[in-house]
Write an enzyme that holds these catalytic residues in place. Structure first.
Site, PDB file in Angstrom:
ATOM      1  N   ASN A 104      45.989  49.019  50.871  1.00 39.84           N
ATOM      2  CA  ASN A 104      47.110  48.791  51.779  1.00 39.84           C
ATOM      3  C   ASN A 104      48.260  49.789  51.565  1.00 39.84           C
ATOM      4  OD1 ASN A 104      49.100  47.283  53.604  1.00 39.84           O
ATOM      5  ND2 ASN A 104      47.113  46.357  53.959  1.00 39.84           N
ATOM      6  N   ARG A 105      49.450  49.441  52.028  1.00 38.51           N
ATOM      7  CA  ARG A 105      50.496  50.461  52.250  1.00 38.51           C
ATOM      8  C   ARG A 105      51.524  50.564  51.126  1.00 38.51           C
ATOM      9  NH1 ARG A 105      48.759  48.250  56.781  1.00 38.51           N
ATOM     10  NH2 ARG A 105      48.182  49.651  58.474  1.00 38.51           N
ATOM     11  N   HIS A 130      45.848  52.911  51.843  1.00 38.38           N
ATOM     12  CA  HIS A 130      44.490  52.892  51.276  1.00 38.38           C
ATOM     13  C   HIS A 130      44.141  54.135  50.454  1.00 38.38           C
ATOM     14  CE1 HIS A 130      43.827  49.194  53.268  1.00 38.38           C
ATOM     15  NE2 HIS A 130      43.358  49.622  54.416  1.00 38.38           N
ATOM     16  N   HIS A 205      36.711  46.712  51.395  1.00 35.08           N
ATOM     17  CA  HIS A 205      37.175  46.595  52.792  1.00 35.08           C
ATOM     18  C   HIS A 205      36.022  46.241  53.746  1.00 35.08           C
ATOM     19  CE1 HIS A 205      39.695  47.322  56.245  1.00 35.08           C
ATOM     20  NE2 HIS A 205      40.660  47.838  55.530  1.00 35.08           N
ATOM     21  N   SER A 206      35.133  45.330  53.337  1.00 32.47           N
ATOM     22  CA  SER A 206      34.039  44.938  54.238  1.00 32.47           C
ATOM     23  C   SER A 206      34.583  44.215  55.467  1.00 32.47           C
ATOM     24  CB  SER A 206      33.067  44.012  53.503  1.00 32.47           C
ATOM     25  OG  SER A 206      32.318  44.760  52.574  1.00 32.47           O
ATOM     26  N   TYR A 207      33.971  44.526  56.615  1.00 32.10           N
ATOM     27  CA  TYR A 207      34.274  43.820  57.857  1.00 32.10           C
ATOM     28  C   TYR A 207      33.108  42.864  58.093  1.00 32.10           C
ATOM     29  CZ  TYR A 207      37.578  47.560  59.380  1.00 32.10           C
ATOM     30  OH  TYR A 207      38.599  48.456  59.510  1.00 32.10           O
ATOM     31  N   ASP A 270      46.900  40.939  60.709  1.00 31.39           N
ATOM     32  CA  ASP A 270      46.840  42.059  59.765  1.00 31.39           C
ATOM     33  C   ASP A 270      47.962  41.825  58.768  1.00 31.39           C
ATOM     34  OD1 ASP A 270      46.438  44.414  58.443  1.00 31.39           O
ATOM     35  OD2 ASP A 270      46.857  45.733  60.148  1.00 31.39           O
ATOM     36  N   GLN A 307      44.459  40.252  52.216  1.00 25.25           N
ATOM     37  CA  GLN A 307      44.854  40.797  53.514  1.00 25.25           C
ATOM     38  C   GLN A 307      43.824  40.315  54.523  1.00 25.25           C
ATOM     39  OE1 GLN A 307      47.576  42.856  53.903  1.00 25.25           O
ATOM     40  NE2 GLN A 307      47.360  43.536  56.009  1.00 25.25           N
ATOM     41  N   GLU A 335      40.530  41.212  52.391  1.00 19.61           N
ATOM     42  CA  GLU A 335      40.718  42.202  51.330  1.00 19.61           C
ATOM     43  C   GLU A 335      41.509  41.558  50.201  1.00 19.61           C
ATOM     44  OE1 GLU A 335      42.345  45.825  53.446  1.00 19.61           O
ATOM     45  OE2 GLU A 335      41.899  44.483  55.094  1.00 19.61           O
TER      46      GLU A 335
HETATM   47  C1  GLA Z   1      43.880  47.220  56.463  1.00 22.65           C
HETATM   48  C2  GLA Z   1      45.237  47.419  57.030  1.00 22.65           C
HETATM   49  C3  GLA Z   1      45.136  47.611  58.483  1.00 22.65           C
HETATM   50  C4  GLA Z   1      44.242  48.783  58.797  1.00 22.65           C
HETATM   51  C5  GLA Z   1      42.898  48.573  58.210  1.00 22.65           C
HETATM   52  C6  GLA Z   1      42.030  49.783  58.412  1.00 22.65           C
HETATM   53  O1  GLA Z   1      43.391  46.001  56.781  1.00 22.65           O
HETATM   54  O2  GLA Z   1      46.124  46.384  56.728  1.00 22.65           O
HETATM   55  O3  GLA Z   1      46.396  47.779  59.045  1.00 22.65           O
HETATM   56  O4  GLA Z   1      44.798  49.944  58.262  1.00 22.65           O
HETATM   57  O5  GLA Z   1      43.018  48.292  56.837  1.00 22.65           O
HETATM   58  O6  GLA Z   1      41.966  50.206  59.724  1.00 22.65           O
END
Ligand code: GLA
Length: 370
Positions: A104-105, A130, A205-207, A270, A307, A335
């Site tokens: 994350n940021r 990331h 970061h699995s979807y 998000d 997250q 996450e």
């Molecule tokens: C995380 C972030 C999102 C985005 C995804 C990747 O979940 O919080 O904002 O950046 O990764 O696209």
């Protein structure tokens, strides 16, 4: 004789109305998948005794595929991903990746540690996201160990991130132990050590898409064991306070369809949820149920936050397995992590790792049916 015995017991079980449980030996398969520069990239297939099959590559430590049964026993892949290394190398939004050094940021890509200001790559508007331009998701991991035992299949990856890589201080040695258990779990053990004080926030970061990646995730039912979120500004940097979820569209303390209130959240979910654990304590973070397939995913972690991201930035331009295009909300991420921008928020649990300390994290994704 053996075949006849098995056949007979299957008949008896069938007569009793029980479904025979198919058990085979767990296995681990390794194949060369391609190259990144002069490094060989492998794809590992970890199959447990129930036939659950997980594919992981040492490129970015990415989980590329997870096949688990639905309530009828049909095995389908429940994560977004691609079948070729080239697709991962051409760029993607962290599908299945190990994320580091900082998941994350970090606001404006800057933080101060022991009176020194560090400047990181800015790769998400004005912020660092990331791990930067070449985060762990794009790095080649070494394979330390790979084996299957009676009950589990193990793949241990490691990566040495050099001092000042992407602007972060310290030579950081990271080890990630992926274990596929006989209980249909993926356990992810993380460990790291540094030779200079640094900040660290590792995640995967699995979807997920429990329909078997057939339709979007809005009908999945979600419970999050979290009473508050870290509200964020328009650039998704936390304001620094905790806000209770009660009475809001973020209240998943009891089951709600992901799509039920998503329209009230601009763009979709998000956001970081604060879990209920004490530091380092393994607790359940989430439970997600998909009613058509009957698949259930339970997530556990030692991290203080998760997250919850609903694939808001997916726009149909990426095509994954079986030619399916990944449209908005086609996957969700859980996450497990420390809170975003913790290096600049002293009130959040610390993400500082000092020399002589060991970073440890365990996150578990358990699959079953109901
Ligand atoms: C995380 C972030 C999102 C985005 C995804 C990747 O979940 O919080 O904002 O950046 O990764 O696209």
């Amino acid at each position: 004789m053996k075949a006849i015995t098995i056949g007979l017991s299957v008949l008896i079980l069938a007569a009793l109305g029980c479904k025979p449980k198919q058990e085979t030996a767990s296995s681990l398969n390794e194949m060369i998948w391609g190259h990144e520069g002069d490094r060989i990239i492998n794809l590992y297939t970890l199959t447990n005794k129930n036939g659950m099959e997980v594919k992981i590559t040492n490129f970015g430590g990415i989980i590329t595929s997870v096949k688990v049964p639905d309530k009828t026993g049909a095995m389908e892949n429940v994560v977004l991903g691609f079948d070729s290394l080239k697709s991962y190398q051409s760029g993607h939004p962290y599908f299945g990746s190990l994320v580091g050094r900082y998941g994350n940021r970090i606001a404006k890509g800057k933080f101060v540690l022991n009176d020194t200001t560090y400047t990181l790559a800015v790769n998400n508007g004005e912020n660092h996201l990331h791990g930067g331009l070449k985060g762990f998701d794009k790095q080649v991991f070494s394979v330390d160990t790979a084996y299957s035992s009676r009950d589990s299949v193990v793949l241990v990856l490691s990566y040495l991130s050099a001092d000042m890589e992407e602007g972060y201080p310290g030579n950081l040695l990271v080890k990630v132990r992926y274990v596929v258990t006989g209980n249909n779990e993926i356990k992810i053990w993380y460990e790291a050590e540094t030779d200079k004080a640094t900040v660290l926030n590792l995640t995967n970061h699995s979807y997920f898409n429990l329909t078997g990646c057939k339709e979007n995730i809005l009908n999945h039912e979600l419970v999050l064991m979290a009473d508050s979120i870290t509200p964020a500004d328009t650039t998704l940097i936390p304001t620094g306070v905790l806000a209770p979820v009660a009475g809001t569209s973020f209240d998943f303390t009891s089951a709600h369809k992901i799509g039920e209130r998503i329209g009230e959240v601009p763009g979709g979910y998000d956001i970081n949820f604060k879990l209920r654990n004490k530091p380092g304590q393994l607790v359940q973070a989430a439970e997600v149920y998909e009613p058509v397939s009957g698949r259930l995913l339970q997530a556990y972690t030692t991290e203080p936050g998760v997250q919850f991201y609903t694939g808001n930035f997916l726009d149909g331009t990426l095509t994954g397995f079986n030619g399916v295009s990944y449209a908005q909300h086609f996957g969700f991420c859980l996450e497990a992590q420390h809170f975003p921008d913790s290096p600049n928020k002293p009130q959040f649990p610390t993400v500082v790792l000092n020399p002589g300390e060991k970073y440890r994290q365990l996150t578990v994704y358990r699959f079953s049916t109901r």
